[in-house]
Design an enzyme around this catalytic site. Structure first.
Site, PDB file in Angstrom:
ATOM      1  N   ASP A  91       0.806  -1.225   0.000  1.00  0.00           N
ATOM      2  CA  ASP A  91       0.000   0.000   0.000  1.00  0.00           C
ATOM      3  C   ASP A  91       0.840   1.276   0.000  1.00  0.00           C
ATOM      4  O   ASP A  91       0.429   2.306   0.533  1.00  0.00           O
ATOM      5  CB  ASP A  91      -0.974   0.015   1.205  1.00  0.00           C
ATOM      6  CG  ASP A  91      -1.892  -1.177   1.179  1.00  0.00           C
ATOM      7  OD1 ASP A  91      -2.233  -1.635   0.075  1.00  0.00           O
ATOM      8  OD2 ASP A  91      -2.274  -1.662   2.270  1.00  0.00           O
TER       9      ASP A  91
ATOM     10  N   LYS B  84       1.817   2.176  -5.161  1.00  0.00           N
ATOM     11  CA  LYS B  84       2.368   1.627  -6.419  1.00  0.00           C
ATOM     12  C   LYS B  84       1.472   1.946  -7.610  1.00  0.00           C
ATOM     13  O   LYS B  84       1.950   2.366  -8.670  1.00  0.00           O
ATOM     14  CB  LYS B  84       2.539   0.096  -6.285  1.00  0.00           C
ATOM     15  CG  LYS B  84       3.509  -0.314  -5.181  1.00  0.00           C
ATOM     16  CD  LYS B  84       3.564  -1.811  -4.990  1.00  0.00           C
ATOM     17  CE  LYS B  84       2.318  -2.396  -4.371  1.00  0.00           C
ATOM     18  NZ  LYS B  84       2.061  -2.007  -2.952  1.00  0.00           N
TER      19      LYS B  84
ATOM     20  N   GLY C 199      -4.593  -4.120  -3.905  1.00  0.00           N
ATOM     21  CA  GLY C 199      -5.573  -3.073  -4.200  1.00  0.00           C
ATOM     22  C   GLY C 199      -4.776  -1.844  -4.559  1.00  0.00           C
ATOM     23  O   GLY C 199      -4.157  -1.240  -3.692  1.00  0.00           O
ATOM     24  N   HIS C 200      -4.716  -1.517  -5.839  1.00  0.00           N
ATOM     25  CA  HIS C 200      -3.886  -0.411  -6.318  1.00  0.00           C
ATOM     26  C   HIS C 200      -4.786   0.744  -6.749  1.00  0.00           C
ATOM     27  O   HIS C 200      -5.574   0.604  -7.690  1.00  0.00           O
ATOM     28  CB  HIS C 200      -2.992  -0.879  -7.472  1.00  0.00           C
ATOM     29  CG  HIS C 200      -1.985  -1.905  -7.043  1.00  0.00           C
ATOM     30  ND1 HIS C 200      -1.075  -2.479  -7.895  1.00  0.00           N
ATOM     31  CD2 HIS C 200      -1.729  -2.438  -5.820  1.00  0.00           C
ATOM     32  CE1 HIS C 200      -0.311  -3.333  -7.216  1.00  0.00           C
ATOM     33  NE2 HIS C 200      -0.701  -3.339  -5.953  1.00  0.00           N
TER      34      HIS C 200
ATOM     35  N   GLN D 177       1.966  -6.006  -3.263  1.00  0.00           N
ATOM     36  CA  GLN D 177       2.416  -6.119  -1.870  1.00  0.00           C
ATOM     37  C   GLN D 177       3.707  -5.320  -1.668  1.00  0.00           C
ATOM     38  O   GLN D 177       3.892  -4.320  -2.334  1.00  0.00           O
ATOM     39  CB  GLN D 177       2.593  -7.596  -1.456  1.00  0.00           C
ATOM     40  CG  GLN D 177       1.283  -8.372  -1.332  1.00  0.00           C
ATOM     41  CD  GLN D 177       0.693  -8.808  -2.661  1.00  0.00           C
ATOM     42  OE1 GLN D 177       1.340  -9.470  -3.450  1.00  0.00           O
ATOM     43  NE2 GLN D 177      -0.534  -8.451  -2.927  1.00  0.00           N
TER      44      GLN D 177
ATOM     45  N   THR E  88       3.018 -12.659   2.537  1.00  0.00           N
ATOM     46  CA  THR E  88       2.150 -13.229   1.513  1.00  0.00           C
ATOM     47  C   THR E  88       2.884 -14.440   0.921  1.00  0.00           C
ATOM     48  O   THR E  88       3.982 -14.785   1.367  1.00  0.00           O
ATOM     49  CB  THR E  88       1.747 -12.173   0.455  1.00  0.00           C
ATOM     50  OG1 THR E  88       0.702 -12.724  -0.358  1.00  0.00           O
ATOM     51  CG2 THR E  88       2.926 -11.734  -0.406  1.00  0.00           C
TER      52      THR E  88
ATOM     53  N   THR F  77      -9.889  -4.731   1.766  1.00  0.00           N
ATOM     54  CA  THR F  77     -10.675  -5.278   2.872  1.00  0.00           C
ATOM     55  C   THR F  77     -11.333  -4.181   3.707  1.00  0.00           C
ATOM     56  O   THR F  77     -12.198  -4.477   4.529  1.00  0.00           O
ATOM     57  CB  THR F  77      -9.762  -6.102   3.801  1.00  0.00           C
ATOM     58  OG1 THR F  77      -8.679  -5.249   4.218  1.00  0.00           O
ATOM     59  CG2 THR F  77      -9.181  -7.304   3.091  1.00  0.00           C
TER      60      THR F  77
ATOM     61  N   SER G 233       3.850  12.274   1.370  1.00  0.00           N
ATOM     62  CA  SER G 233       4.618  13.257   2.141  1.00  0.00           C
ATOM     63  C   SER G 233       3.669  14.241   2.827  1.00  0.00           C
ATOM     64  O   SER G 233       3.908  14.664   3.963  1.00  0.00           O
ATOM     65  CB  SER G 233       5.546  14.040   1.212  1.00  0.00           C
ATOM     66  OG  SER G 233       6.138  13.183   0.269  1.00  0.00           O
TER      67      SER G 233
ATOM     68  N   GLY H  77       0.006  13.926  -2.821  1.00  0.00           N
ATOM     69  CA  GLY H  77      -1.446  13.764  -2.811  1.00  0.00           C
ATOM     70  C   GLY H  77      -1.814  12.604  -3.703  1.00  0.00           C
ATOM     71  O   GLY H  77      -0.976  12.128  -4.480  1.00  0.00           O
TER      72      GLY H  77
HETATM   73  P1  GDP Z   1      -0.777   0.410  -3.597  1.00  0.00           P
HETATM   74  O1  GDP Z   1      -1.395  -0.863  -3.143  1.00  0.00           O
HETATM   75  O2  GDP Z   1       0.701   0.442  -3.350  1.00  0.00           O
HETATM   76  O3  GDP Z   1      -1.110   0.777  -5.014  1.00  0.00           O
HETATM   77  O4  GDP Z   1      -1.392   1.549  -2.659  1.00  0.00           O
HETATM   78  P2  GDP Z   1      -2.949   1.695  -2.214  1.00  0.00           P
HETATM   79  O5  GDP Z   1      -3.731   2.176  -3.366  1.00  0.00           O
HETATM   80  O6  GDP Z   1      -3.424   0.469  -1.530  1.00  0.00           O
HETATM   81  O7  GDP Z   1      -2.817   2.775  -1.066  1.00  0.00           O
HETATM   82  C1  GDP Z   1      -2.311   4.043  -1.289  1.00  0.00           C
HETATM   83  C2  GDP Z   1      -3.395   5.070  -0.900  1.00  0.00           C
HETATM   84  O8  GDP Z   1      -2.811   6.346  -0.754  1.00  0.00           O
HETATM   85  C3  GDP Z   1      -4.459   5.232  -1.959  1.00  0.00           C
HETATM   86  O9  GDP Z   1      -5.690   5.550  -1.332  1.00  0.00           O
HETATM   87  C4  GDP Z   1      -3.955   6.414  -2.776  1.00  0.00           C
HETATM   88  O10 GDP Z   1      -4.999   7.126  -3.426  1.00  0.00           O
HETATM   89  C5  GDP Z   1      -3.334   7.261  -1.708  1.00  0.00           C
HETATM   90  N1  GDP Z   1      -2.172   8.063  -2.112  1.00  0.00           N
HETATM   91  C6  GDP Z   1      -1.206   7.757  -3.019  1.00  0.00           C
HETATM   92  N2  GDP Z   1      -0.256   8.705  -3.015  1.00  0.00           N
HETATM   93  C7  GDP Z   1      -0.614   9.620  -2.112  1.00  0.00           C
HETATM   94  C8  GDP Z   1      -0.010  10.833  -1.623  1.00  0.00           C
HETATM   95  O11 GDP Z   1       1.067  11.241  -2.016  1.00  0.00           O
HETATM   96  N3  GDP Z   1      -0.693  11.511  -0.636  1.00  0.00           N
HETATM   97  C9  GDP Z   1      -1.869  11.083  -0.141  1.00  0.00           C
HETATM   98  N4  GDP Z   1      -2.454  11.809   0.817  1.00  0.00           N
HETATM   99  N5  GDP Z   1      -2.468   9.942  -0.572  1.00  0.00           N
HETATM  100  C10 GDP Z   1      -1.829   9.229  -1.532  1.00  0.00           C
HETATM  101  P1  IMO Z   2      -0.930  -4.124  -2.288  1.00  0.00           P
HETATM  102  O1  IMO Z   2      -0.475  -4.665  -3.619  1.00  0.00           O
HETATM  103  C1  IMO Z   2      -0.975  -4.622   2.052  1.00  0.00           C
HETATM  104  C2  IMO Z   2      -1.060  -8.731   3.572  1.00  0.00           C
HETATM  105  C3  IMO Z   2      -2.324  -9.194   4.288  1.00  0.00           C
HETATM  106  C4  IMO Z   2      -1.731 -10.196   5.248  1.00  0.00           C
HETATM  107  C5  IMO Z   2      -0.621 -10.847   4.423  1.00  0.00           C
HETATM  108  C6  IMO Z   2      -1.025 -12.157   3.763  1.00  0.00           C
HETATM  109  O2  IMO Z   2      -2.226  -3.405  -2.359  1.00  0.00           O
HETATM  110  O3  IMO Z   2       0.157  -3.353  -1.632  1.00  0.00           O
HETATM  111  P2  IMO Z   2      -2.564 -12.787   1.704  1.00  0.00           P
HETATM  112  O4  IMO Z   2      -4.010 -12.524   1.440  1.00  0.00           O
HETATM  113  O5  IMO Z   2      -1.649 -12.240   0.667  1.00  0.00           O
HETATM  114  O6  IMO Z   2      -2.285 -14.239   1.976  1.00  0.00           O
HETATM  115  O7  IMO Z   2      -2.247 -12.015   3.079  1.00  0.00           O
HETATM  116  O8  IMO Z   2      -0.276  -9.907   3.424  1.00  0.00           O
HETATM  117  N1  IMO Z   2      -1.291  -8.187   2.213  1.00  0.00           N
HETATM  118  C7  IMO Z   2      -1.222  -6.883   1.905  1.00  0.00           C
HETATM  119  N2  IMO Z   2      -1.020  -5.803   2.691  1.00  0.00           N
HETATM  120  N3  IMO Z   2      -1.090  -4.463   0.712  1.00  0.00           N
HETATM  121  C8  IMO Z   2      -1.265  -5.526  -0.084  1.00  0.00           C
HETATM  122  O9  IMO Z   2      -1.245  -5.448  -1.436  1.00  0.00           O
HETATM  123  C9  IMO Z   2      -1.371  -6.825   0.500  1.00  0.00           C
HETATM  124  N4  IMO Z   2      -1.571  -8.059   0.024  1.00  0.00           N
HETATM  125  C10 IMO Z   2      -1.489  -8.893   1.069  1.00  0.00           C
HETATM  126  O10 IMO Z   2      -2.961  -8.118   4.944  1.00  0.00           O
HETATM  127  O11 IMO Z   2      -1.125  -9.533   6.334  1.00  0.00           O
HETATM  128 MG    MG Z   3      -2.923  -1.541  -1.843  1.00  0.00          MG
END
Ligand code: GDP
Ligand code: IMO
Ligand code: MG
Length: 424
Positions: A14, A17, A41-42, A223, A238, A300, A331, A413
């Protein structure tokens, strides 16, 4: 020779990416996911819309080829939901997306096995996303898996055999499946038919030929490094290799093809699910970071645990991945803090160390912090590095010095536009 670059998470997932892959995609001819599945979840935000991608690469909103590689595990049902949503927004998905025949399929019974595995662990549960990720990779490694390409063969028989094996492991008979589980299976089989709309490919050939033609590829990690099955905080990880090497096995790329490795991290740190997190904050500061950063899981909805940035874990991740460029995200979340803490070492059993301990899950780890003054200004409207407040520059410089790699992109942001490329 044309190279491919990798973008991957350096923390516990998270990091942002999806956002940066979407920003960088116009510089590449193709984007490919190499591991993980719908546990990811990207999030992408642009033109006032917000989308969460799970199995489809984050390059899909640009005019590029997008590939789901062999290292990915695919749930046809979740894939269909995601794909139909994108098709509604006018994207001609079948023309842009290719799926590796060698990607493994997540069966409905894999989800049941995931839940049963967690239940059996009791208090030691991992807190998985419940998507059947672990059991699907287990079947792959134990040579019992079903692959996407199998849908072109005698799929029905293979599916029934796999399902029966899973039910036997669960101590269940077909008759004992609930109405809901039966409905899930029917929908899943329907989604297998939907999958046939897509071009299935031998992605290792397509990708190598693409590079041989002089085209370029961006590999999108899911991840993060600290969730890697070999190098993460095992067993709270994972079930795939989330690190740079995972792009080689997950796409059929030889190591010499790899160019830059973009390592992405948040200006602080989060983790969702159980497992060690040395810099976790249990106080109001942790709550505040979570609130300001909207730290709830994209898949989730679970509350993410929050803490200060951990340079011990980040240094480890930089080493394992051979990171050549750093990207710092979120940041802006630290805009209001008077002081910001940075963990530079751990104290384990009274001893200082700069290594991530083997037994992190059972050891008491005390983070040792350096305090830096906050920048106390709004970064969200900043669009060039000339506008950075001095204390923010100092924060970046401190991290660069500790990690020995330049920070080349800063995010202030969630929107595409809130991305600043540094001139170095
Ligand atoms: P990923 O799994 O690595 O693609 O990241 P996620 O989408 O799960 O989580 C990143 C969250 O931070 C998302 O809700 C994005 O919209 C948000 N986000 C990404 N970059 C920034 C940032 O620079 N500032 C803020 N405030 N939110 C951000
Ligand atoms: P993205 O790509 C954050 C975590 C789960 C759990 C562990 C194992 O959005 O960054 P799994 O279902 O893979 O067997 O769960 O890994 N986990 C993540 N945490 N971001 C993710 O993906 C994750 N994918 C799995 O919460 O602790
Ligand atoms: Mg994510």
């Amino acid at each position: 020779m044309a190279k491919c670059d990798i973008l991957l998470g350096l923390q516990w997932g998270d990091e942002g990416k999806g956002k940066v892959v979407d920003v960088l995609t116009p510089r590449y001819d193709a984007v490919a996911r190499f591991q993980g599945g719908p546990n990811a979840g990207h999030t992408l935000e642009f033109d006032g819309i917000k989308v969460v991608l799970r199995s489809i690469p984050s390059g899909i909103f640009r005019n590029n080829l997008n590939i789901i590689g062999n290292g990915v595990v695919l749930d046809p049902l979740l894939f269909r939901t995601e794909a139909e949503e994108l098709e509604k927004s006018g994207i001609d998905l079948p023309s842009k997306l290719r799926i590796s025949r060698k990607a493994h399929l997540i069966l409905p019974t894999h989800r049941l096995l995931d839940a049963a595995g967690e239940k059996a662990k009791g208090n030691a549960k991992i807190g998985t996303t419940g998507k059947g990720i672990g059991p699907t990779y287990t079947d792959k490694i134990s040579r019992n898996g079903l692959r996407v390409g199998d849908i072109e063969l005698d799929f029905e028989a293979r599916y029934q055999a796999a399902k029966e094996k899973h039910l036997a492991t669960l101590g269940l008979t077909d008759e004992q499946l609930s109405e809901e589980q039966r409905k899930l299976e029917a929908d899943w089989l329907d989604a297998i038919r939907y999958l046939k709309k897509y071009t299935l490919i031998d992605s290792e050939y397509e990708i190598n030929e693409l590079l041989n033609r002089g085209e370029t590829l961006l590999c999108e990690g899911a991840q993060g490094t600290m969730l890697d099955v070999d190098f993460g905080s095992y067993p709270f990880v994972t079930s795939s290799n989330t690190i740079a090497a995972g792009a080689c096995t997950g796409l059929g790329l030889a190591p010499h093809r790899i160019g830059d490795v973009y390592g992405i991290f948040k200006a602080y740190c989060t983790r969702v699910g159980a497992g060690p997190f040395p810099t976790e904050l249990f106080d109001e500061t942790g709550e505040l970071i979570g609130k300001l950063g909207h730290e709830f899981g994209a898949v989730t909805g679970r509350k993410r645990r929050c803490g200060w940035i951990d340079l011990v874990a980040l240094k480890y991740a930089v080493m394992i991945n051979g990171v050549t460029r750093l990207i710092m995200m979120k940041s802006d979340v630290l805009d209001t803090f008077e002081t910001i803490k940075v963990c530079t070492k751990y104290k384990v059993d009274g001893e200082l160390t700069d290594r991530f301990p083997f037994d992190a899950a059972t050891r008491k780890i005390e983070p040792v912090y350096t305090e830096l003054p906050g920048w106390k200004s709004d970064l969200t409207k900043v669009r060039s590095e000339e506008e950075f407040p001095e204390n923010f520059r100092n924060y970046i410089a401190f991290i660069e010095k500790q990690l020995g790699v330049p920070v080349t992109i800063i995010s202030v942001g969630p929107d595409r536009e809130q991305t600043i490329e540094l001139k170095k």
